[in-house]
Design an enzyme around this catalytic site. Structure first.
Site, short mmCIF file in Angstrom:
data_model
loop_
_atom_site.label_atom_id
_atom_site.label_comp_id
_atom_site.label_asym_id
_atom_site.label_seq_id
_atom_site.Cartn_x
_atom_site.Cartn_y
_atom_site.Cartn_z
CG HIS A 213 -24.15 -9.38 -3.57
ND1 HIS A 213 -24.09 -8.01 -3.59
CD2 HIS A 213 -25.20 -9.71 -4.37
CE1 HIS A 213 -25.04 -7.52 -4.36
NE2 HIS A 213 -25.74 -8.53 -4.83
CB SER B 193 -27.11 -10.34 -8.27
OG SER B 193 -28.22 -9.62 -8.76
CG ASP C 84 -43.80 -9.66 -13.10
OD1 ASP C 84 -42.88 -9.97 -12.32
OD2 ASP C 84 -45.00 -9.64 -12.77
N GLY C 85 -40.26 -10.53 -13.70
CA GLY C 85 -39.53 -11.76 -13.42
C GLY C 85 -40.37 -12.85 -12.79
CG ASP D 281 -32.42 -9.62 -5.53
OD1 ASP D 281 -32.86 -9.89 -6.66
OD2 ASP D 281 -31.41 -8.92 -5.37
#
Length: 298
Positions: free
Chosen positions: A19, A103, A151-152, A172
């Site tokens: 971060h 995030s 699904d990214g 991530d």
């Protein structure tokens, strides 16, 4: 597949690194007026309670974010680290450290006054998707934020290149499945073909597994082949060696280290991390093996 919950790990030393880097990249990119699109391929729940059952079960924040706020450093915090601490503090009442932004909320805090910017959040976990949706609803961000239960790794393809022609992609995953390491590299390779000028930020754990050590090497190769600049930063807080208790049972040490790899990083990022990383090591170290690395190329 759905056993991983980031709530158990919120605010740990890996989050401090991830971060701090994410915020520094965002701050730089937001200096330009041109519209920006941000993608978070594994968004999680978005907001976490450090006094909740999940976080207290592992108590990882005690060796990460909470350790920082409880420490008075010999020197003032490095600017990047101070900015990170100030941003997390803005989610809490004075003197309290119960809420930790993931995030999605860190990103939104930076772009909330920039109506032209867009944030697209991918999350597959059914419970986290529900929680994320409820948390984001509190922001009343309207069309600025889109939540996609998909699904990214695959979902990102249809958005590149973005209409804004400026983008930051944060990836991530939990790496709970060892196939995630290969999927990350494949996604980055495909994304560079679709949109070579985007900024790509990948977080990864550093554990005794070949795939974990190979991933940053693959990302470096991809960036070099594409002729793009890159930056790699790692933070190690303790040894990765397995220990044994008095009865001979193996004690798993938990996550000893992690890294961030950025393709097309801001030119100011390396100098900022040169000041921040030594402080992270000094304040978050758990044994004499604590260290950091910082390298760049392209």
């Amino acid at each position: 597949m759905f056993s991983y919950r980031h709530a158990f790990h919120a605010g740990n030393h890996a989050d401090v690194l991830k971060h701090t880097v994410l915020l520094a990249v965002l701050r730089h990119m937001a200096q330009k007026d041109a519209a920006l699109t941000i993608f978070d391929t594994h968004a999680g729940a978005g907001l976490y309670r450090l006094d909740g059952d999940y976080a207290q079960t592992s108590a990882e924040a005690a060796e990460g974010f909470l350790k920082l706020v409880a420490t008075k450093p010999k020197e003032p915090f490095a600017p990047l680290l101070q900015d990170y601490l100030d941003l997390v503090a803005s989610f809490n009442k004075a003197g309290s450290h119960k809420v930790y932004p993931g995030s999605p909320f860190i990103i939104h805090r930076v772009i909330q006054e920039r109506d032209r910017d867009k944030l697209k959040l991918f999350e597959l976990h059914p419970t986290d998707t529900k929680t994320l949706t409820a948390n984001i609803a509190q922001l009343e961000a309207g069309r600025q934020i889109a939540i996609l239960r998909e699904d990214g790794f695959e979902g990102i393809k249809k958005f590149l290149p973005p209409p804004s022609r400026r983008a930051l992609l944060l990836c991530d995953p939990s790496y709970e499945l060892k196939t995630d390491y290969g999927r990350v590299a494949e996604m980055v390779a495909d994304s560079l073909v679709r949109f070579a000028t985007g900024t790509y930020a990948v977080w990864y754990p550093i554990i005794p597994r070949p795939e974990a050590h190979d991933l940053p090497k693959k990302l470096k190769t991809l960036a070099n082949k594409a002729g793009k600049s890159w930056l790699g930063a790692t933070l190690t807080v303790k040894s990765s060696k397995l220990l044994q208790d008095d009865e001979g049972e193996v004690i798993r040490p938990g996550l000893p280290a992690s890294g961030m790899f950025i393709i097309n990083p801001p030119h100011t990022l390396k100098a900022g991390l040169q000041k921040a990383l030594p402080q992270m090591v000094e304040l978050l170290k758990q044994d004499a093996n604590a260290t950091f690395t910082l390298e760049s190329g392209g």
